[in-house]
Motif scaffolding. Structure first.
Motif, PDB file in Angstrom:
ATOM      1  N   GLY A  88     -23.938  47.001  30.671  1.00 27.95           N
ATOM      2  CA  GLY A  88     -22.588  46.951  30.127  1.00 27.95           C
ATOM      3  C   GLY A  88     -21.674  48.053  30.647  1.00 27.95           C
ATOM      4  N   GLN A  89     -22.220  49.043  31.351  1.00 28.80           N
ATOM      5  CA  GLN A  89     -21.418  50.135  31.897  1.00 28.80           C
ATOM      6  C   GLN A  89     -20.687  49.656  33.153  1.00 28.80           C
ATOM      7  OE1 GLN A  89     -23.754  53.556  32.980  1.00 28.80           O
ATOM      8  NE2 GLN A  89     -22.008  54.717  33.714  1.00 28.80           N
ATOM      9  N   ILE A  90     -19.474  50.105  33.337  1.00 22.99           N
ATOM     10  CA  ILE A  90     -18.703  49.750  34.528  1.00 22.99           C
ATOM     11  C   ILE A  90     -19.270  50.504  35.720  1.00 22.99           C
ATOM     12  CG2 ILE A  90     -16.442  49.917  35.648  1.00 22.99           C
ATOM     13  CD1 ILE A  90     -15.207  49.532  32.871  1.00 22.99           C
ATOM     14  N   TYR A  91     -19.436  49.799  36.832  1.00 25.62           N
ATOM     15  CA  TYR A  91     -19.905  50.425  38.057  1.00 25.62           C
ATOM     16  C   TYR A  91     -19.237  49.750  39.240  1.00 25.62           C
ATOM     17  CZ  TYR A  91     -23.090  46.421  38.527  1.00 25.62           C
ATOM     18  OH  TYR A  91     -23.600  45.156  38.646  1.00 25.62           O
ATOM     19  N   TRP A  92     -19.404  50.335  40.413  1.00 22.23           N
ATOM     20  CA  TRP A  92     -18.804  49.833  41.641  1.00 22.23           C
ATOM     21  C   TRP A  92     -19.932  49.504  42.603  1.00 22.23           C
ATOM     22  CZ3 TRP A  92     -13.456  49.492  41.746  1.00 22.23           C
ATOM     23  CH2 TRP A  92     -12.823  50.063  40.659  1.00 22.23           C
ATOM     24  N   PHE A  93     -19.779  48.446  43.391  1.00 18.38           N
ATOM     25  CA  PHE A  93     -20.869  48.054  44.270  1.00 18.38           C
ATOM     26  C   PHE A  93     -20.359  47.487  45.587  1.00 18.38           C
ATOM     27  CE2 PHE A  93     -19.736  44.098  42.335  1.00 18.38           C
ATOM     28  CZ  PHE A  93     -20.030  43.132  43.282  1.00 18.38           C
ATOM     29  N   SER A  94     -21.268  47.437  46.545  1.00 16.94           N
ATOM     30  CA  SER A  94     -21.000  46.825  47.836  1.00 16.94           C
ATOM     31  C   SER A  94     -22.254  46.085  48.264  1.00 16.94           C
ATOM     32  CB  SER A  94     -20.651  47.898  48.862  1.00 16.94           C
ATOM     33  OG  SER A  94     -20.470  47.300  50.131  1.00 16.94           O
ATOM     34  N   MET A  95     -22.082  44.942  48.886  1.00 16.84           N
ATOM     35  CA  MET A  95     -23.216  44.167  49.400  1.00 16.84           C
ATOM     36  C   MET A  95     -23.346  44.453  50.893  1.00 16.84           C
ATOM     37  SD  MET A  95     -24.486  42.489  46.835  1.00 16.84           S
ATOM     38  CE  MET A  95     -25.554  41.318  47.624  1.00 16.84           C
ATOM     39  N   ILE A  96     -24.529  44.884  51.300  1.00 14.00           N
ATOM     40  CA  ILE A  96     -24.847  45.048  52.720  1.00 14.00           C
ATOM     41  C   ILE A  96     -26.032  44.141  52.969  1.00 14.00           C
ATOM     42  CG2 ILE A  96     -25.656  46.611  54.512  1.00 14.00           C
ATOM     43  CD1 ILE A  96     -24.145  48.842  53.125  1.00 14.00           C
ATOM     44  N   ASP A  97     -25.817  43.133  53.792  1.00 13.95           N
ATOM     45  CA  ASP A  97     -26.794  42.063  53.997  1.00 13.95           C
ATOM     46  C   ASP A  97     -27.074  41.425  52.638  1.00 13.95           C
ATOM     47  OD1 ASP A  97     -26.886  42.610  56.754  1.00 13.95           O
ATOM     48  OD2 ASP A  97     -28.420  44.147  56.459  1.00 13.95           O
ATOM     49  N   ILE A  98     -28.312  41.498  52.160  1.00 17.01           N
ATOM     50  CA  ILE A  98     -28.618  40.919  50.853  1.00 17.01           C
ATOM     51  C   ILE A  98     -28.809  41.991  49.788  1.00 17.01           C
ATOM     52  CG2 ILE A  98     -29.658  38.829  51.806  1.00 17.01           C
ATOM     53  CD1 ILE A  98     -32.405  40.133  51.186  1.00 17.01           C
ATOM     54  N   ASN A  99     -28.594  43.247  50.144  1.00 17.67           N
ATOM     55  CA  ASN A  99     -28.813  44.359  49.218  1.00 17.67           C
ATOM     56  C   ASN A  99     -27.526  44.761  48.517  1.00 17.67           C
ATOM     57  OD1 ASN A  99     -31.563  44.609  49.956  1.00 17.67           O
ATOM     58  ND2 ASN A  99     -30.932  45.686  51.803  1.00 17.67           N
ATOM     59  N   LYS A 100     -27.641  44.974  47.204  1.00 19.24           N
ATOM     60  CA  LYS A 100     -26.509  45.417  46.408  1.00 19.24           C
ATOM     61  C   LYS A 100     -26.641  46.928  46.194  1.00 19.24           C
ATOM     62  CE  LYS A 100     -24.304  44.313  42.006  1.00 19.24           C
ATOM     63  NZ  LYS A 100     -24.414  43.456  40.829  1.00 19.24           N
ATOM     64  N   CYS A 107     -19.227  58.864  39.418  1.00 17.74           N
ATOM     65  CA  CYS A 107     -19.281  59.249  40.835  1.00 17.74           C
ATOM     66  C   CYS A 107     -18.148  58.604  41.619  1.00 17.74           C
ATOM     67  CB  CYS A 107     -20.629  58.863  41.440  1.00 17.74           C
ATOM     68  SG  CYS A 107     -21.982  59.905  40.839  1.00 17.74           S
ATOM     69  N   TYR A 108     -17.791  57.379  41.274  1.00 14.97           N
ATOM     70  CA  TYR A 108     -16.692  56.695  41.954  1.00 14.97           C
ATOM     71  C   TYR A 108     -15.397  57.493  41.781  1.00 14.97           C
ATOM     72  CZ  TYR A 108     -13.324  53.075  43.199  1.00 14.97           C
ATOM     73  OH  TYR A 108     -12.294  52.372  43.778  1.00 14.97           O
ATOM     74  N   LYS A 109     -15.149  57.969  40.558  1.00 18.23           N
ATOM     75  CA  LYS A 109     -13.905  58.699  40.274  1.00 18.23           C
ATOM     76  C   LYS A 109     -13.924  60.131  40.809  1.00 18.23           C
ATOM     77  CE  LYS A 109     -13.204  56.248  35.948  1.00 18.23           C
ATOM     78  NZ  LYS A 109     -13.330  56.365  34.480  1.00 18.23           N
ATOM     79  N   ASP A 110     -15.055  60.833  40.599  1.00 16.78           N
ATOM     80  CA  ASP A 110     -15.084  62.273  40.842  1.00 16.78           C
ATOM     81  C   ASP A 110     -15.656  62.703  42.195  1.00 16.78           C
ATOM     82  OD1 ASP A 110     -14.078  62.463  38.275  1.00 16.78           O
ATOM     83  OD2 ASP A 110     -16.026  62.896  37.375  1.00 16.78           O
ATOM     84  N   HIS A 111     -16.572  61.931  42.773  1.00 15.73           N
ATOM     85  CA  HIS A 111     -17.299  62.428  43.936  1.00 15.73           C
ATOM     86  C   HIS A 111     -17.036  61.667  45.240  1.00 15.73           C
ATOM     87  CE1 HIS A 111     -19.432  65.124  41.283  1.00 15.73           C
ATOM     88  NE2 HIS A 111     -19.735  64.101  40.503  1.00 15.73           N
ATOM     89  N   ILE A 112     -16.608  60.449  45.154  1.00 17.99           N
ATOM     90  CA  ILE A 112     -16.362  59.677  46.371  1.00 17.99           C
ATOM     91  C   ILE A 112     -14.872  59.752  46.675  1.00 17.99           C
ATOM     92  CG2 ILE A 112     -16.501  57.404  47.461  1.00 17.99           C
ATOM     93  CD1 ILE A 112     -18.844  56.827  45.526  1.00 17.99           C
ATOM     94  N   LYS A 113     -14.544  60.445  47.764  1.00 15.64           N
ATOM     95  CA  LYS A 113     -13.130  60.656  48.090  1.00 15.64           C
ATOM     96  C   LYS A 113     -12.541  59.481  48.865  1.00 15.64           C
ATOM     97  CE  LYS A 113     -13.315  64.616  46.139  1.00 15.64           C
ATOM     98  NZ  LYS A 113     -13.118  64.594  44.729  1.00 15.64           N
ATOM     99  N   GLU A 114     -13.064  59.185  50.048  1.00 16.73           N
ATOM    100  CA  GLU A 114     -12.503  58.114  50.875  1.00 16.73           C
ATOM    101  C   GLU A 114     -13.491  57.006  51.182  1.00 16.73           C
ATOM    102  OE1 GLU A 114     -10.588  59.620  54.352  1.00 16.73           O
ATOM    103  OE2 GLU A 114      -9.540  61.182  53.243  1.00 16.73           O
ATOM    104  N   VAL A 117     -21.255  56.406  52.288  1.00 13.39           N
ATOM    105  CA  VAL A 117     -22.165  56.131  53.398  1.00 13.39           C
ATOM    106  C   VAL A 117     -23.419  55.475  52.834  1.00 13.39           C
ATOM    107  CG1 VAL A 117     -23.524  57.111  55.273  1.00 13.39           C
ATOM    108  CG2 VAL A 117     -21.293  58.087  54.721  1.00 13.39           C
ATOM    109  N   VAL A 118     -23.662  54.225  53.260  1.00 14.15           N
ATOM    110  CA  VAL A 118     -24.826  53.467  52.813  1.00 14.15           C
ATOM    111  C   VAL A 118     -25.532  52.908  54.039  1.00 14.15           C
ATOM    112  CG1 VAL A 118     -25.618  51.506  51.449  1.00 14.15           C
ATOM    113  CG2 VAL A 118     -23.651  52.822  50.675  1.00 14.15           C
ATOM    114  N   GLU A 119     -26.809  53.213  54.180  1.00 19.12           N
ATOM    115  CA  GLU A 119     -27.613  52.744  55.310  1.00 19.12           C
ATOM    116  C   GLU A 119     -26.942  53.051  56.653  1.00 19.12           C
ATOM    117  OE1 GLU A 119     -28.699  48.628  54.784  1.00 19.12           O
ATOM    118  OE2 GLU A 119     -29.640  49.026  52.867  1.00 19.12           O
ATOM    119  N   GLY A 120     -26.323  54.232  56.753  1.00 16.43           N
ATOM    120  CA  GLY A 120     -25.678  54.645  57.990  1.00 16.43           C
ATOM    121  C   GLY A 120     -24.314  54.021  58.237  1.00 16.43           C
ATOM    122  N   LYS A 121     -23.825  53.248  57.282  1.00 13.87           N
ATOM    123  CA  LYS A 121     -22.512  52.599  57.433  1.00 13.87           C
ATOM    124  C   LYS A 121     -21.527  53.216  56.461  1.00 13.87           C
ATOM    125  CE  LYS A 121     -24.670  48.196  58.595  1.00 13.87           C
ATOM    126  NZ  LYS A 121     -24.864  46.803  58.214  1.00 13.87           N
TER     127      LYS A 121
END
Length: 131
Positions: A88-100, A107-114, A117-121
């Motif tokens: 039920g907590q709000i989170y942010w995600f990205s799909m790379i291939d079949i992995n979520k 962390c989305y608000k405070d630590h990720i600026k621009e 980096v996930v799996e080198g991308k």
């Protein structure tokens, strides 16, 4: 939600129970075989009428024949802080291939600026989807 979506959100028994709990459950099924069970049939209510329809046996438990077994989905963890993302907590995600890949809202608000980096991308913050 329709029934097809519910049945696709399952998980393995191995993630929910210990090996001993699974063995104990399977032993208890052997004891319960004296009770008559109807497998492969489901009663469906259609207004005041009830009709029986055949159920695809591939969707039933192969050990006991039970249908519509729903398990909690596997837990999500934040890629940045490694904390568990609660149900039920709000989170942010990205799909790379079949992995979520998920990031908690803190962390989305405070630590990720621009970008993240996930799996080198590099994934731009604007491309992350809110859930």
């Amino acid at each position: 939600k329709d029934e097809k979506n519910k049945s696709s959100q399952g998980t393995s028994l191995l993630e929910c129970f210990s090996p001993q709990q699974i063995k104990d459950h399977l032993k208890s099924l052997k004891v319960e075989t004296n009770t008559p069970q109807v497998t492969g049939k489901v009663a469906a209510a259609d207004g005041a009428k009830a009709a029986a329809k055949t159920v695809d046996k591939t969707e039933c438990c192969t050990a006991c024949g039970a249908q519509n077994l729903l398990f909690e989905p596997p837990p999500l963890y934040c890629l940045n802080c490694n904390n568990r993302i609660k149900k039920g907590q709000i989170y942010w995600f990205s799909m790379i291939d079949i992995n979520k890949h998920s990031v908690c809202s803190t962390c989305y608000k405070d630590h990720i600026k621009e970008s993240l980096v996930v799996e080198g991308k590099n994934i731009p913050k604007s491309k992350l989807k809110k859930k």
